[in-house]
Write a protein that holds these residues in place. Sequence first.
Motif, PDB file in Angstrom:
ATOM      1  N   TRP A   1       0.811  -1.219   0.000  1.00  0.00           N
ATOM      2  CA  TRP A   1       0.000   0.000   0.000  1.00  0.00           C
ATOM      3  C   TRP A   1       0.842   1.266   0.000  1.00  0.00           C
ATOM      4  N   ASP A   2       2.061   1.183   0.585  1.00  0.00           N
ATOM      5  CA  ASP A   2       2.883   2.397   0.601  1.00  0.00           C
ATOM      6  C   ASP A   2       3.311   2.793  -0.818  1.00  0.00           C
TER       7      ASP A   2
ATOM      8  N   ARG B   1       0.290   4.377  -2.361  1.00  0.00           N
ATOM      9  CA  ARG B   1       0.144   5.729  -1.792  1.00  0.00           C
ATOM     10  C   ARG B   1       1.080   6.722  -2.492  1.00  0.00           C
ATOM     11  N   ASP B   2       2.341   6.311  -2.685  1.00  0.00           N
ATOM     12  CA  ASP B   2       3.304   7.224  -3.312  1.00  0.00           C
ATOM     13  C   ASP B   2       2.924   7.539  -4.758  1.00  0.00           C
TER      14      ASP B   2
ATOM     15  N   TYR C   1      -0.152   7.549  -5.935  1.00  0.00           N
ATOM     16  CA  TYR C   1      -1.290   8.474  -5.883  1.00  0.00           C
ATOM     17  C   TYR C   1      -0.819   9.893  -5.603  1.00  0.00           C
ATOM     18  N   ARG C   2       0.195  10.017  -4.751  1.00  0.00           N
ATOM     19  CA  ARG C   2       0.700  11.350  -4.437  1.00  0.00           C
ATOM     20  C   ARG C   2       1.218  12.029  -5.720  1.00  0.00           C
TER      21      ARG C   2
ATOM     22  N   TYR D   1      -6.157   8.296  -3.147  1.00  0.00           N
ATOM     23  CA  TYR D   1      -5.014   8.619  -2.282  1.00  0.00           C
ATOM     24  C   TYR D   1      -5.406   8.417  -0.821  1.00  0.00           C
TER      25      TYR D   1
ATOM     26  N   SER E   1      -5.533   4.816   0.064  1.00  0.00           N
ATOM     27  CA  SER E   1      -4.228   4.176   0.161  1.00  0.00           C
ATOM     28  C   SER E   1      -3.510   4.628   1.428  1.00  0.00           C
ATOM     29  N   LEU E   2      -3.718   5.877   1.839  1.00  0.00           N
ATOM     30  CA  LEU E   2      -3.156   6.342   3.111  1.00  0.00           C
ATOM     31  C   LEU E   2      -3.707   5.504   4.262  1.00  0.00           C
TER      32      LEU E   2
ATOM     33  N   ALA F   1      -5.492  10.326   6.103  1.00  0.00           N
ATOM     34  CA  ALA F   1      -6.503  10.015   5.095  1.00  0.00           C
ATOM     35  C   ALA F   1      -7.731  10.894   5.296  1.00  0.00           C
TER      36      ALA F   1
END
Lengths: 122, 415
Positions: free
Chosen positions: B311-312, B315-316, B318-319, B334, B337-338, B347
């Motif tokens: 998931w990290d 997350r990255d 999505y950022r 995002y 995923s956070l 989130a």
Amino acid sequence: MKYAIIVYESPAEVAKRDDPADAPAYWAAYQAYSQTLVEAGVASGGTGLQPAGIATTIRIRGSERHVHDGPFADTKEQLGGLFVIEVPDLDTALKWAARCPSASTGSVEVRPVLLPPPGVTP
Amino acid sequence: MNSSDDTPYRVAERAARQSYGRLVAMLMARTSDLTAAEDAMSNAFLRALETWPRDGVPEKPDAWLFRVALNALRDRLRRTRAEDAALHDVARAFNQVEATFDSGIADERLAMLFVCAHPAIDESVRTPLMLQAVLGLDAARLASAFLLSPATLAQRLVRAKAKIRMARIAMTMPEPEQRALRIDDVLACIYAAYTLGSDGYGRDPRMAELSQNAIDLGELVAALAPEQPEAQGLLALMYLCESRRRARFAPDGRFVPLAVQDTSLWDRNLIAKGEQKLWDAARLKQPGRFQLEAAIQSVHCSRVETGHLPWDVIRDLYRQLLDLAPTLGATCGYASSLAEAGESAAALSTLDQIERKRVVAYQPFWATRASVLALLGRSAEAGKAYTTAIGLTEDAAVRAWLLEQRDALARHIER
């Protein structure tokens, strides 16, 4: 612009209202829908209706009065109720209508609300 | 592909549809009258559907269709006593038909896609116009897909075509420096068709077909504009999303969220095609919105091999996506995923930064918010957010799934 979202339900759907197994999900879906209409600021009225079987229909022809048990027309799907919403246009009204639970089980009719002509007070 | 694709009718339909857009584009380039070009092509298309299933698909389906369409167009021009010039153009095209198909001239469909996605055309009609002009989908079907009244959509399509004719929107390729910019409009239209088709989560066969139509268009653009990384990225994105279609619902019709889908139901062939396209895009070394979205889906698909979801990494990605395209969908993605990466508070604050007016009728916001609040132990608020998500859901199975989530939460509070 006001539109009526008219809910048509199959007999099986209507029966869910009182079925111990199906009633919670049935009511929860409609409750969530009508609550969401209110929260979105588009709700403008409406009501649910009891099953068509307990309707009574009256016709007066000349001096003869005809009263019969049952709805105006016996159809496969029955009128279950209606929501009135106020939205800018038909496109938006159709988006809301598609979210009505009966859209996926029966059908939903969308019709602009009738406004009296100028000079006629409603 | 299922077996219904193999009936003679389907084979004929597919062959005819593949030629349709190319031929409309060719006719349109010669008459700049999209309505006339389409009428002529539908005429030919219908004839094909009558005869091909019986007699087999001709050796050169394009030439066959083009000849029939040109005849129809010529008749129409004669009937309407069009200017001699137009008749002359058609006559010339008619004479060129053999040569045209033997030499395999450049495909004009890309220019046609640029016309349909032209900034001068009302945004709401671009995608339907594209599907109609290039794939020949009829207005009644499109109206259902786009949740518009058939009369409304028909009217908008007519208006758009009149605009093309009157404003003389040229069927030419934009200049190279304009191309990357303008192709974004084309890609956005295609993606809109794809997401619409998968919004119904693919159980409605006609909606699934709409997704397939979008993929067809995506393949076309990716092939005709190989130098455009985003065209490759969009195709990768669609392949990867499509690979999971069968896993979205359990055999009993229940909705299955992405993170818990049975990966054995994913289509590995499509995943491989998606990965390949993503590589093709990456080689061009210009990141973009669709490439990032495809990369996110590629990470999801990697669960097929690894059995777990980083998931990290999601997350990255999505950022980065938010930096390029801060859409509502990307913001919700995002936030989820956070939360999945263990940062639920962040989130929630991500979601809370969105202006409420924008999400009043946006179901994914409320579903995401509900699950984030539930993770934070704020069950009462989570329940409310679930209620709004339920009220905004069209799909009966998704509605049932959300109702279950809310009930589980309520049981949790009671305990």
